[in-house]
Each structure stands twice: as structure tokens, then as C-alpha cells.
Design a protein around this motif. Sequence first.
Motif, PDB file in Angstrom:
ATOM      1  N   ARG A  99       0.840  -1.195   0.000  1.00  0.00           N
ATOM      2  CA  ARG A  99       0.000   0.000   0.000  1.00  0.00           C
ATOM      3  C   ARG A  99       0.882   1.255   0.000  1.00  0.00           C
ATOM      4  NH1 ARG A  99      -4.682  -1.559   3.694  1.00  0.00           N
ATOM      5  NH2 ARG A  99      -3.223  -1.081   5.330  1.00  0.00           N
ATOM      6  N   ALA A 129       2.502   1.701  -3.374  1.00  0.00           N
ATOM      7  CA  ALA A 129       1.528   2.232  -4.348  1.00  0.00           C
ATOM      8  C   ALA A 129       1.285   3.712  -4.105  1.00  0.00           C
ATOM      9  CB  ALA A 129       0.218   1.459  -4.227  1.00  0.00           C
ATOM     10  N   LEU A 130       1.217   4.036  -2.816  1.00  0.00           N
ATOM     11  CA  LEU A 130       0.934   5.433  -2.447  1.00  0.00           C
ATOM     12  C   LEU A 130       2.081   6.353  -2.848  1.00  0.00           C
ATOM     13  CD1 LEU A 130      -1.253   6.952  -0.720  1.00  0.00           C
ATOM     14  CD2 LEU A 130       0.367   6.807   1.148  1.00  0.00           C
ATOM     15  N   GLY A 182       3.285   6.203  -6.906  1.00  0.00           N
ATOM     16  CA  GLY A 182       2.448   6.675  -8.005  1.00  0.00           C
ATOM     17  C   GLY A 182       1.592   7.865  -7.676  1.00  0.00           C
ATOM     18  N   ASP A 183       0.583   7.643  -6.844  1.00  0.00           N
ATOM     19  CA  ASP A 183      -0.450   8.660  -6.660  1.00  0.00           C
ATOM     20  C   ASP A 183       0.075   9.941  -6.033  1.00  0.00           C
ATOM     21  OD1 ASP A 183      -2.103   6.929  -7.776  1.00  0.00           O
ATOM     22  OD2 ASP A 183      -3.380   6.605  -6.026  1.00  0.00           O
ATOM     23  N   ALA A 199       2.307  11.771  -8.415  1.00  0.00           N
ATOM     24  CA  ALA A 199       1.540  12.419  -9.475  1.00  0.00           C
ATOM     25  C   ALA A 199       0.862  13.683  -8.946  1.00  0.00           C
ATOM     26  CB  ALA A 199       0.494  11.463 -10.024  1.00  0.00           C
ATOM     27  N   LEU A 200       0.321  13.572  -7.752  1.00  0.00           N
ATOM     28  CA  LEU A 200      -0.366  14.732  -7.157  1.00  0.00           C
ATOM     29  C   LEU A 200       0.618  15.867  -6.894  1.00  0.00           C
ATOM     30  CD1 LEU A 200      -3.285  15.251  -6.347  1.00  0.00           C
ATOM     31  CD2 LEU A 200      -2.701  14.577  -4.024  1.00  0.00           C
ATOM     32  N   VAL A 227       3.455  16.438  -8.472  1.00  0.00           N
ATOM     33  CA  VAL A 227       3.858  17.021  -9.754  1.00  0.00           C
ATOM     34  C   VAL A 227       2.780  17.979 -10.253  1.00  0.00           C
ATOM     35  CG1 VAL A 227       4.297  16.509 -12.199  1.00  0.00           C
ATOM     36  CG2 VAL A 227       5.369  15.122 -10.426  1.00  0.00           C
ATOM     37  N   GLY A 228       1.530  17.524 -10.175  1.00  0.00           N
ATOM     38  CA  GLY A 228       0.417  18.373 -10.624  1.00  0.00           C
ATOM     39  C   GLY A 228       0.368  19.677  -9.850  1.00  0.00           C
ATOM     40  N   LEU A 253       3.218  21.984 -10.860  1.00  0.00           N
ATOM     41  CA  LEU A 253       2.970  22.624 -12.159  1.00  0.00           C
ATOM     42  C   LEU A 253       2.053  23.830 -12.010  1.00  0.00           C
ATOM     43  CD1 LEU A 253       2.486  19.546 -14.532  1.00  0.00           C
ATOM     44  CD2 LEU A 253       4.344  21.204 -14.570  1.00  0.00           C
ATOM     45  N   VAL A 254       0.971  23.630 -11.274  1.00  0.00           N
ATOM     46  CA  VAL A 254       0.006  24.729 -11.104  1.00  0.00           C
ATOM     47  C   VAL A 254       0.656  25.898 -10.369  1.00  0.00           C
ATOM     48  CG1 VAL A 254      -2.148  25.393  -9.977  1.00  0.00           C
ATOM     49  CG2 VAL A 254      -2.028  23.244 -11.211  1.00  0.00           C
ATOM     50  N   LYS A 272      -3.455   8.774 -12.571  1.00  0.00           N
ATOM     51  CA  LYS A 272      -2.151   9.450 -12.601  1.00  0.00           C
ATOM     52  C   LYS A 272      -2.199  10.696 -13.491  1.00  0.00           C
ATOM     53  CE  LYS A 272       0.217   6.303 -10.258  1.00  0.00           C
ATOM     54  NZ  LYS A 272      -0.925   5.447  -9.878  1.00  0.00           N
ATOM     55  N   VAL A 311      -1.777  14.698 -12.349  1.00  0.00           N
ATOM     56  CA  VAL A 311      -0.721  15.564 -12.888  1.00  0.00           C
ATOM     57  C   VAL A 311      -1.308  16.738 -13.660  1.00  0.00           C
ATOM     58  CG1 VAL A 311       1.206  15.674 -14.518  1.00  0.00           C
ATOM     59  CG2 VAL A 311       0.998  13.724 -12.989  1.00  0.00           C
TER      60      VAL A 311
END
Lengths: 74, 507
Positions: free
Chosen positions: A23, A26-27, A30-31, A34-35, A37-38, A41-42, B264, B268
Amino acid sequence: MSRVTPPTPEAVRNSRGDDAVRRWIALTNGDVAALLVGAALVLSMLTWFSWRMVQNVSGDRVVEAQTSAPLHVH
Amino acid sequence: MFGARDKARVASWHRWLGLGLTVPLAGWVVSAAVMMLVTMNAPNGLAGVYTLNPYNSVDVRLDEATVDPTAVLRKLATEHGIKRIYWLRLQSRGPHLWYVVKPTPYAQAMVFDARTGERLDPLADVLLQVVAGEALAGGRVAGLESATEYNRYYELDRVPVVRASIIGDQPATLIISRDEGRTLRRLNADSERFNWWYRTFHVNQLTDHIGLWTTLLFAAAFGVIALTLFGYMLFWWRRPGNASTALAARSRVLRQPSRNWHRKLGAVAGGVLALQLIVGAYLWISLGPLEDPFRGKASFSADWGAGFTTERSLDGPATVLARLSAVLPPSQKPVQAIEWRQLGEQDAWVVTSRMDEAPRVFAAATGVPIEALAPAVAGEIVRHEVVGKPSFIYAGTSPQLWMDLNRPVPTYQFRFDDPGRTDVYVAQNTGQIIQRRPFFWRMFGPFLAVHMFSFTGIQAVDVTFLALFQFAILGMIATGWRLQFPGTRDLREVRESDSPGASGSDA
């Protein structure tokens, strides 16, 4: 025909640990990445935008967008 | 805070919004890619590069005019009640010789035949065909089509124009005004393609009903922002370790590549997508519903009273040409146009020797060339053209694109203290306003730069970044559809994991 052997109490304890690790991988793998990075970016875009806006509205010179095409040439 | 039923509802909204908004969202992304590719290496961007026709195809001497400019002024005063005008121009077009009168800086022009005095505007198709045929070097007119056009120089909302299809050395569509045959826009194949994709798929303006299409556009944009928000809520609720997410469901998620990719990519690119929609909405407000204040039309002075009176007398073309014969460059071709203007306190002649070059300006009293007006004089001339005739500061010089010549001309920049805090760019030699940029427009640059990912100014970097974002959005759309319509193998897997013994449920 094969028989299914019930897990021993020790195996159950171990599998719980494995689940937690899986778990966590996975946490973090990936997730959450990704969060992050997002969000980065913002935030970067907002920061860059604010910097350019301050330049444009406070100075005498207008800093044009470096685009190849003026959108509407009337 | 949110119960299972609320979460199921949000999941349903996310799903149906995503499916329903696929077409506009994919249209925005694909059209952005096309527009970027079309203009990526276009010299001079959408304005294009054209070789203008240097000389009228028929050698018509301006002093062949049998009506003199003073007679035109009298006609304006007596027959049309016009007391002042901005400028008067005598020009040849094909075999024709016309006086063009600009009553105010932003009014439509009036045209009179310089041999008969007959009023010709709005110009008939047969005359506009001549004008269009003279516009580009090596061009012939294939056809004309009546239309209307938004233009920032006119107070009229939509200027009557013809769209002239030009064939020959430089295939193009010219947007030519019906009042005097002025070229308002030139479109080549690239700019036509850009325009089609932009209007059809990027801002979804399928007809001229801007209110209707803008409402639909903004509704779609709002829907996608909501879609993004719901997506993040689901992302959070379905995170591993959440009490409501059983491990079996999680393992099912991990085994479904489309769901994994959807999560994902959403995490992003979802925030950037929402940001882009907000920025895009601002851009469209500027270029669409609020284009008038954006383009500086709100700074037009309604009570303009400069220029010169129609009571005065003007030197005729023969006099002007004789006075300037020593200073004009020698040419086998006749002078193409003479314009009478008032530049501050002095009368001026603006002489066009070649139609593909900027005109030369001369002081009428002395015949001395005016290379550039003093900034204070130029500022004072345009102060009369700004609402409220406010004070201004001189802010420097810069070249600005002048559509009439399709090239930059040297300008002065003045910042006026009008309600729109308008920057006015003025041609240094004629005092002609080339561009108005209110505060509203000055804020546009950073929005456009963000929208086009023009962050570094290095094309390869910016375009790669934009392309990655576009692929992420398209990937989200594709995986979203895959989740809604899984293949038979995926269905079987889901069914197996839902079967007794595979516990848990997705939130």
C-alpha cells in the motif's frame, strides 16, 4: 484435486505487513508523486504568471507573449 | 462529511460530465495542436508575408484630376454638411482617379471621382474588383463575396467589406472595406486554416451569434472545471489506506491499467487543465464579448474636432507635385497618392511614391520633408482622438505593425490618463494612430503566454511542454472512455474480482 491449506496465524500477520508495504509503495510510487507534480505545475504557472503580470501592469513597457502569431490582426 | 451515497453521486457526475464533454474538450486540445503547428514557423505569424503591388497597373498622373481638392471640400460642406475632416487623399486605382475623404479618424471614408466629382462610396463590386486586383504583386481576382468585419480602427461595430479571392503569384483572401477599398486583413492558406480551427473547435463560434456561442463555450468550460474538481475528490476518496477503500478494490484498481493511468494523468494534468480553462475564458472575454474595450475603442473621442475645416483652400495636385519635384525620388512611374493633412499647427502633404513603401511627409508651407514629428506634437495631435482629451506621458518609441502596409512602422508610445489608461502608438511621421492598448489589453500578454505555454521563450522547450500536456488530456479522455466501456477481458476480470471471496467495493 488440490487442497487449500488454511493460513497459519503467523502467515496472516506477515501478509498484513506485506499489504501495508504494498500500500505504501503504491501510495508513494504513483499517486502521491503524481499529485505533487500536478500541484508543482500549477504553482509554478501561477508564480510565473504573477511575475509577468506585475511587469506588464507596473512598467511603461508591455512585455508581449513570445508567440509566433498575434491572435487577431485587425 | 460525504457519505457513500454522495460519493457515488460525485462518481456518476464525473463519469457523465467526462463523457458528455469529450467533444469540446478534445476539440480544444486538438485545435490547439493544429494552431500551434500551423503558426510554429510562420514568418510574421498570422499577418503573413506579402509583396504589395508597388505601382498602379495603369499610369494615371494625379494632376489629371479635373476636380481640385478645394472643390471637394466645398462639396462636403454644402452637400453633406461636413465642417471638418481628418484628411483628404487623391489616389489612382487601375484607370480610376479618386478623392478619398476621412471625415473623422474612426468614420468610414467617402470616395469621389476626381474627374467627375461623383460620389462613389460604398464602392460597387466592379470598383472593388479593380482595387483588389491592384493590391498584391502578380495577383488576379477570382471572386468577391460581401461580408462584414470587426476592425479596431472603425467606430462601426461591423464594417461592410468584401472578401476577395486572389489567385496568381500570391494566393490569398483579402478583406477589403467597401467604403474606400482599404485592405483590412490578408489571409493566406495558413491563416485561413488557423482561423477555421480557432473559430470552429477552439472558441466554438460556429455562427456570428457571439452571445449564444459564448454561453455554450463557458458552460462547457465550467463543466470541465467541475469535472476536474470531482476527479480530485474521487482521487482522494479512493486513495489507498482510506477506510472506505478496501484492499481488494485497490488491487483491482492497480490491475486495471486504464484506471491507473486515468488517476495518474488526472492528478498531474487536472489542475493545469482547470487553470488553462480559467485563463482561456479570460482570453475569450477579451477577444470576444468585450473586444471593443479590449481593442481600445472605448477610448475613441466622440467629439473629435481637429483636422482642418472644409472652408479652407488646398493646393491642387499639380502645385504639390511641382513643389516637391526636386525632393521626390526620380521615377518612371507617376506618384500614387497625395494626402492633405493637418499636423498640429502646420499643413502637411503625405506623398506615396510606391504603394509598398511608407509614404513621405512634407511641410506644405516649405516643402521640407518631415522625417518625424516632435513627440509633443504627435502626442497633442492624438490627444484630440482620445476620449476626454486627457493628459498623457511620453513612454518611448517602438516599431508597430501597420496592417495597411503589412509591416512595422516607427511609432511613439503615449500613455493617456483616460478611464481605460490607454497606451496609444502613433506613427512618428504622420501622427496616425497605429494601435491603442488600454490597461485591459496590457493585462492580456501574461494570460496568453500561460495559455500557450510560452514560459521560456525557447520554442522546443515550450512546445514539448505543451505537447505533453495535450497528450495527458487526450490520455485522460481515452482512459475515461475505456473505463466506461471496458473490453470483454477487463469485464471478466472485474466480474471475477467482484465474485464471492473477492471482498470490498470501490468508493
